[in-house]
Design a protein around this motif. Sequence first.
Motif, short mmCIF file in Angstrom:
data_model
loop_
_atom_site.label_atom_id
_atom_site.label_comp_id
_atom_site.label_asym_id
_atom_site.label_seq_id
_atom_site.Cartn_x
_atom_site.Cartn_y
_atom_site.Cartn_z
N ILE A 54 -1.06 43.89 15.99
CA ILE A 54 -1.08 42.51 15.16
C ILE A 54 -1.17 41.30 16.22
O ILE A 54 -1.04 40.07 15.73
CB ILE A 54 0.38 42.46 14.47
N HIS A 55 -1.16 41.53 17.48
CA HIS A 55 -1.23 40.58 18.51
C HIS A 55 -2.01 40.58 19.83
O HIS A 55 -1.58 40.91 20.84
CB HIS A 55 0.39 40.49 19.20
N ILE A 56 -3.37 40.13 19.55
CA ILE A 56 -4.30 40.29 20.58
C ILE A 56 -4.75 38.86 20.75
O ILE A 56 -4.91 38.27 19.69
CB ILE A 56 -5.51 41.43 19.97
N HIS A 57 -5.03 38.58 21.91
CA HIS A 57 -5.66 37.29 22.20
C HIS A 57 -6.95 37.22 22.41
O HIS A 57 -7.52 37.45 23.52
CB HIS A 57 -4.92 36.37 23.29
N ILE A 58 -7.77 37.21 21.21
CA ILE A 58 -9.39 36.91 21.38
C ILE A 58 -9.38 35.29 21.20
O ILE A 58 -9.17 35.05 20.00
CB ILE A 58 -10.03 37.80 20.54
N PHE A 84 -0.30 32.31 10.30
CA PHE A 84 -0.27 31.17 10.91
C PHE A 84 0.53 31.36 12.36
O PHE A 84 1.21 32.26 12.31
CB PHE A 84 0.41 30.39 9.97
N LYS A 85 0.28 30.95 13.30
CA LYS A 85 0.88 30.92 14.68
C LYS A 85 1.45 29.50 14.92
O LYS A 85 0.70 28.57 15.17
CB LYS A 85 -0.15 31.50 15.74
N LEU A 86 2.66 29.76 15.33
CA LEU A 86 3.44 28.53 15.94
C LEU A 86 3.69 28.90 17.18
O LEU A 86 4.37 30.00 17.53
CB LEU A 86 4.71 28.26 15.26
N ALA A 135 7.48 36.47 17.45
CA ALA A 135 6.60 37.18 18.37
C ALA A 135 7.54 37.80 19.60
O ALA A 135 8.10 36.87 20.00
CB ALA A 135 5.43 36.34 18.68
N HIS A 136 7.22 39.00 20.20
CA HIS A 136 7.81 39.00 21.46
C HIS A 136 9.25 39.58 21.37
O HIS A 136 10.04 39.72 22.49
CB HIS A 136 7.45 38.31 22.32
N GLY A 137 10.03 39.25 20.08
CA GLY A 137 11.10 39.69 19.89
C GLY A 137 12.51 38.95 20.97
O GLY A 137 13.37 39.55 21.27
N THR A 141 0.24 44.02 21.11
CA THR A 141 0.14 44.38 22.60
C THR A 141 0.13 42.78 23.61
O THR A 141 0.80 42.69 24.73
CB THR A 141 -1.09 45.01 23.17
N ASP A 142 -0.28 42.06 22.91
CA ASP A 142 -0.49 40.59 23.51
C ASP A 142 -1.49 40.86 24.68
O ASP A 142 -1.79 39.77 25.55
CB ASP A 142 0.93 40.18 24.38
N TRP A 143 -2.39 41.64 24.59
CA TRP A 143 -3.53 41.97 25.39
C TRP A 143 -4.64 40.68 25.25
O TRP A 143 -4.77 40.70 23.74
CB TRP A 143 -4.24 43.27 25.01
ZN LIG Z 1 0.83 35.88 22.60
#
Ligand SMILES: [Zn+2]
Length: 284
Positions: free
Chosen positions: A7-11, A118-120, A190-192, A241-243
């Motif tokens: 759920i967390h990839i940076h494209i 939505f991302k904050l 995100a990231h707990g 992953t935050d990859w």
């Molecule tokens: Zn991130």
Amino acid sequence: MQPVIDIHIHIMPLHMIKPPALELIKRGRKNFAEIERYSSEPKAFLSLLDGLGVERAGLINYVSPDVIGFTPEVNDWIVKYCSVAPDRLLAFGSVLPGTVSDPGKEVDRIVKLGIRGFKLHPPHQLITPNSYRNGNRELAAVYARAQANGLPVMIHTGTSIFPGARNVHAQPILCDDVSVDYPDLTIILAHGGRPLWMNEAFFLVRRHKNMYMDISGIPPRNLLEYFPRIEDIADKVLWGTDWPGPGVPEIEANLKTFRSLPIREDAKRKILYDNAARLFPLRR
Ligand SMILES: [Zn+2]
């Protein structure tokens, strides 16, 4: 093999990123040329996911003109990117008060456009998650419209080392108000809260019915040290992953380490797939 939703990839639109931030992403990433290719060719990225057994991915984008360089155009950029396979590529976008004339309306617009989450990003957007309580009415409108549209809101929690990031906004406990005031809003921490505020995140996820967290950016080998009782909240935790963020290993290595952890198999399945599949159902 059990399917996976990351759920967390940076494209992201790399061309918008300011030089100091881009430098940090490039540092220690030998394969930056590949990342450039994946960021401009969704089909190449989909074949990477195929090879890894990743069925769907949340592609995180947000408006951050001052710290990272992203303008409100990121929303249109990521929706276009994901249009190749909108069931597999979940577009995350954002609306930052102060950057558009009517933030509430802009939330409605990006939902129509095809934004799924939505991302904050408080430390990169220089905004406090609960500042609507001190007069930020535009932020109140954003949450209200996200809630009305059933749009899940992911809020970055935990430190950031990007130049210019302000970590005073990064504490999970600041999101307690948001769940109190918008109880039907789905929130993903995100990231707990890693690496400083895991107890706050764990408490909030247990306290609020619609509060979740993702474990992206946490080295899987440290996961049980960070969240020794993760099995207790297995219904509310999402894999990510935050990859290719700074210091994040390749997706495959991350998955392999997670799968080897002494966590119950049913909890692993929920974290790797079921919870995200429930929050982001296929549109048929
Ligand atoms: Zn991130």
